[in-house]
Motif scaffolding. Structure first.
Motif, PDB file in Angstrom:
ATOM      1  N   LEU A  41       0.842  -1.201   0.000  1.00 45.63           N
ATOM      2  CA  LEU A  41       0.000   0.000   0.000  1.00 45.63           C
ATOM      3  C   LEU A  41       0.875   1.247   0.000  1.00 45.63           C
ATOM      4  CD1 LEU A  41      -2.889   1.135   0.229  1.00 45.63           C
ATOM      5  CD2 LEU A  41      -2.641   0.984   2.726  1.00 45.63           C
ATOM      6  N   THR A  42       0.598   2.159  -0.945  1.00 40.27           N
ATOM      7  CA  THR A  42       1.389   3.396  -1.040  1.00 40.27           C
ATOM      8  C   THR A  42       0.534   4.658  -0.992  1.00 40.27           C
ATOM      9  OG1 THR A  42       1.303   3.318  -3.466  1.00 40.27           O
ATOM     10  CG2 THR A  42       3.187   2.245  -2.399  1.00 40.27           C
ATOM     11  N   ASP A  43      -0.774   4.537  -1.076  1.00 41.83           N
ATOM     12  CA  ASP A  43      -1.665   5.691  -1.155  1.00 41.83           C
ATOM     13  C   ASP A  43      -1.921   6.288   0.229  1.00 41.83           C
ATOM     14  OD1 ASP A  43      -3.653   7.400  -2.577  1.00 41.83           O
ATOM     15  OD2 ASP A  43      -5.037   6.323  -1.256  1.00 41.83           O
ATOM     16  N   GLN A  44      -1.563   7.551   0.401  1.00 45.94           N
ATOM     17  CA  GLN A  44      -1.668   8.178   1.712  1.00 45.94           C
ATOM     18  C   GLN A  44      -3.107   8.323   2.179  1.00 45.94           C
ATOM     19  OE1 GLN A  44       1.010   8.714   3.554  1.00 45.94           O
ATOM     20  NE2 GLN A  44      -0.323   9.312   5.273  1.00 45.94           N
ATOM     21  N   VAL A  45      -4.031   8.587   1.274  1.00 45.18           N
ATOM     22  CA  VAL A  45      -5.451   8.722   1.651  1.00 45.18           C
ATOM     23  C   VAL A  45      -5.966   7.414   2.241  1.00 45.18           C
ATOM     24  CG1 VAL A  45      -7.787   9.102   0.776  1.00 45.18           C
ATOM     25  CG2 VAL A  45      -5.899  10.550  -0.016  1.00 45.18           C
ATOM     26  N   THR A  46      -5.606   6.302   1.614  1.00 47.65           N
ATOM     27  CA  THR A  46      -6.052   5.003   2.114  1.00 47.65           C
ATOM     28  C   THR A  46      -5.394   4.682   3.447  1.00 47.65           C
ATOM     29  OG1 THR A  46      -6.341   4.242  -0.167  1.00 47.65           O
ATOM     30  CG2 THR A  46      -6.248   2.557   1.555  1.00 47.65           C
ATOM     31  N   PRO A 174     -23.634 -14.760  12.952  1.00 42.45           N
ATOM     32  CA  PRO A 174     -24.109 -14.711  14.339  1.00 42.45           C
ATOM     33  C   PRO A 174     -23.074 -14.175  15.332  1.00 42.45           C
ATOM     34  CG  PRO A 174     -24.763 -16.770  13.310  1.00 42.45           C
ATOM     35  CD  PRO A 174     -23.792 -16.107  12.377  1.00 42.45           C
ATOM     36  N   TRP A 175     -21.799 -14.220  14.948  1.00 42.78           N
ATOM     37  CA  TRP A 175     -20.737 -13.817  15.878  1.00 42.78           C
ATOM     38  C   TRP A 175     -20.005 -12.549  15.446  1.00 42.78           C
ATOM     39  CZ3 TRP A 175     -21.455 -18.733  13.873  1.00 42.78           C
ATOM     40  CH2 TRP A 175     -22.114 -19.613  14.750  1.00 42.78           C
ATOM     41  N   TYR A 176     -20.159 -12.138  14.181  1.00 47.68           N
ATOM     42  CA  TYR A 176     -19.460 -10.959  13.676  1.00 47.68           C
ATOM     43  C   TYR A 176     -20.389 -10.096  12.829  1.00 47.68           C
ATOM     44  CZ  TYR A 176     -15.419 -13.893  14.779  1.00 47.68           C
ATOM     45  OH  TYR A 176     -14.513 -14.702  15.416  1.00 47.68           O
ATOM     46  N   GLU A 177     -20.140  -8.795  12.903  1.00 46.05           N
ATOM     47  CA  GLU A 177     -20.774  -7.856  11.980  1.00 46.05           C
ATOM     48  C   GLU A 177     -19.725  -7.410  10.970  1.00 46.05           C
ATOM     49  OE1 GLU A 177     -23.791  -5.005  13.754  1.00 46.05           O
ATOM     50  OE2 GLU A 177     -22.544  -5.457  15.515  1.00 46.05           O
ATOM     51  N   PHE A 178     -20.093  -7.396   9.689  1.00 47.96           N
ATOM     52  CA  PHE A 178     -19.175  -7.009   8.618  1.00 47.96           C
ATOM     53  C   PHE A 178     -19.671  -5.710   7.981  1.00 47.96           C
ATOM     54  CE2 PHE A 178     -19.241 -11.661   8.870  1.00 47.96           C
ATOM     55  CZ  PHE A 178     -17.899 -11.939   9.058  1.00 47.96           C
ATOM     56  N   ALA A 179     -18.734  -4.843   7.621  1.00 46.23           N
ATOM     57  CA  ALA A 179     -19.110  -3.585   6.974  1.00 46.23           C
ATOM     58  C   ALA A 179     -18.081  -3.222   5.915  1.00 46.23           C
ATOM     59  CB  ALA A 179     -19.222  -2.462   8.003  1.00 46.23           C
ATOM     60  N   LEU A 180     -18.551  -2.567   4.865  1.00 40.85           N
ATOM     61  CA  LEU A 180     -17.691  -2.105   3.773  1.00 40.85           C
ATOM     62  C   LEU A 180     -17.376  -0.633   4.012  1.00 40.85           C
ATOM     63  CD1 LEU A 180     -16.421  -2.750   0.985  1.00 40.85           C
ATOM     64  CD2 LEU A 180     -18.593  -2.036  -0.039  1.00 40.85           C
ATOM     65  N   ALA A 181     -16.090  -0.299   4.072  1.00 43.69           N
ATOM     66  CA  ALA A 181     -15.684   1.086   4.352  1.00 43.69           C
ATOM     67  C   ALA A 181     -15.490   1.899   3.078  1.00 43.69           C
ATOM     68  CB  ALA A 181     -14.404   1.099   5.181  1.00 43.69           C
ATOM     69  N   ARG A 182     -14.726   1.378   2.122  1.00 49.56           N
ATOM     70  CA  ARG A 182     -14.486   2.123   0.883  1.00 49.56           C
ATOM     71  C   ARG A 182     -13.793   1.250  -0.157  1.00 49.56           C
ATOM     72  NH1 ARG A 182     -10.560   6.942   1.140  1.00 49.56           N
ATOM     73  NH2 ARG A 182     -11.883   7.608   2.856  1.00 49.56           N
ATOM     74  N   ARG A 183     -13.890   1.705  -1.392  1.00 53.18           N
ATOM     75  CA  ARG A 183     -13.159   1.074  -2.483  1.00 53.18           C
ATOM     76  C   ARG A 183     -11.761   1.692  -2.571  1.00 53.18           C
ATOM     77  NH1 ARG A 183     -16.024  -0.668  -8.015  1.00 53.18           N
ATOM     78  NH2 ARG A 183     -14.281  -1.691  -9.068  1.00 53.18           N
ATOM     79  N   VAL A 184     -10.768   0.884  -2.847  1.00 51.38           N
ATOM     80  CA  VAL A 184      -9.384   1.355  -2.945  1.00 51.38           C
ATOM     81  C   VAL A 184      -8.878   1.034  -4.347  1.00 51.38           C
ATOM     82  CG1 VAL A 184      -7.042   1.135  -2.025  1.00 51.38           C
ATOM     83  CG2 VAL A 184      -9.024   0.969  -0.482  1.00 51.38           C
ATOM     84  N   PRO A 185      -8.527   2.042  -5.143  1.00 50.22           N
ATOM     85  CA  PRO A 185      -8.109   1.779  -6.526  1.00 50.22           C
ATOM     86  C   PRO A 185      -6.814   0.974  -6.600  1.00 50.22           C
ATOM     87  CG  PRO A 185      -7.671   4.056  -5.915  1.00 50.22           C
ATOM     88  CD  PRO A 185      -8.471   3.476  -4.802  1.00 50.22           C
ATOM     89  N   ALA A 186      -6.681   0.216  -7.671  1.00 47.94           N
ATOM     90  CA  ALA A 186      -5.477  -0.593  -7.869  1.00 47.94           C
ATOM     91  C   ALA A 186      -4.217   0.264  -7.858  1.00 47.94           C
ATOM     92  CB  ALA A 186      -5.586  -1.369  -9.183  1.00 47.94           C
ATOM     93  N   ALA A 187      -4.351   1.529  -8.264  1.00 50.86           N
ATOM     94  CA  ALA A 187      -3.206   2.440  -8.298  1.00 50.86           C
ATOM     95  C   ALA A 187      -2.656   2.754  -6.909  1.00 50.86           C
ATOM     96  CB  ALA A 187      -3.588   3.735  -9.003  1.00 50.86           C
TER      97      ALA A 187
END
Length: 285
Positions: A41-46, A174-187
């Motif tokens: 990972l190199t993207d500072q925003v991510t 039943p034991w975990y909640e999952f959530a999507l935070a954001r898409r991260v571009p391949a770049a």
């Protein structure tokens, strides 16, 4: 705090004691078109997005595959005990020279590592080609409270139930909640992968929807329903759960406004738990 390799004992509260299985100089994931199959990972925003999500949690942090420290160095600024589990001994040695006393770098394969038995937070940019076994390892690991994970975009969407739940998500809901935070571009990665990444979170439920002791029975039921024959839930559940009277199944579908032609992917976490409870009630009679 002294940094240590996998063969050394842990020295701070919440740190894993040792890896299990094969020696760490024989990595389990060595294939791929670049060294160890990792996309760094190199993207500072991510990076800032990951650190922000971790900052909302509490407790010691365990980072999976810190690599060259893109996440490690900003994570240690949170002022919490941090353990980085890095399979590449050369990178681990370089990184440990750049970290502070609250950070421990361990040379080990996460797939064989003994994670802490006390509450902690998991974070990591998972190797794309090892996402599924790593997620399975994470979901079976005890004690962690939150996980912030960077995986392939489609995997992140499926785990979060976007567009419908998958078998794996339903089996662990039943034991975990999952959530999507954001898409991260391949770049955002080097080397650049062929697909985008996705930032997702998993949180251990304070009150499980199904007793942990019932996990195997519950997961077997979910597997039967997801893989069973039929053109809709009414037929599929009847075939997968033959002990359940069809009238009971029809009433359950009606209570939730689920037409008989709906599919397993359309069920929510609580609906799965309720379906299991219906079957468990029949078994106890």
């Amino acid at each position: 705090m002294r940094k240590h390799h996998a063969s050394s004992p842990a020295h701070h509260t919440g740190a894993p004691a040792r890896p299990t299985g094969a020696p760490t100089n024989r990595p389990a994931y060595r294939h791929g078109r670049h060294e160890l199959g990792q996309n760094f990972l190199t993207d500072q925003v991510t990076i800032e997005a990951v650190v922000d999500l971790v900052a909302r949690t509490r407790g010691p942090i365990v980072e999976i595959g810190p690599g060259d420290g893109a996440l490690t160095l900003p994570l240690q600024e949170l002022g919490r005990p941090l353990t980085g589990i890095e399979i590449d001994g050369r990178r681990a040695a370089r990184l440990e020279r750049r970290t502070n006393r609250s950070t421990t770098i361990v040379t080990a394969d996460f797939l064989r590592y003994e994670t802490p038995s006390t509450p902690h937070v998991l974070v990591g940019n998972l190797p794309f080609h090892e996402t599924t076994p790593m997620l399975r390892r994470i979901l079976r690991a005890p004690a962690w409270t939150d996980a912030v994970l960077l995986v392939q975009w489609e995997v992140a969407r499926r785990r979060a139930g976007v567009g419908g739940a998958t078998l794996m998500t339903a089996q662990w809901w039943p034991w975990y909640e999952f959530a999507l935070a954001r898409r991260v571009p391949a770049a955002a990665f080097r080397p650049r992968p062929n697909v985008d990444g996705g930032l997702m979170t998993a949180t251990r439920r304070d009150r499980p929807l199904v007793d942990r002791a019932e996990r195997k029975r519950y997961q077997d039921m979910v597997h039967r329903v997801f893989t069973g024959p039929g053109r809709g839930l009414a037929q599929i559940v009847a075939a997968a759960c033959p002990d359940l009277p069809r009238r009971t199944v029809a009433q359950w579908l009606g209570r939730h406004g689920l037409g008989p032609a709906r599919l397993p992917k359309d069920l929510t976490a609580r609906q799965w738990a309720e379906l299991y409870a219906l079957g468990a009630g029949v078994r106890r009679r």
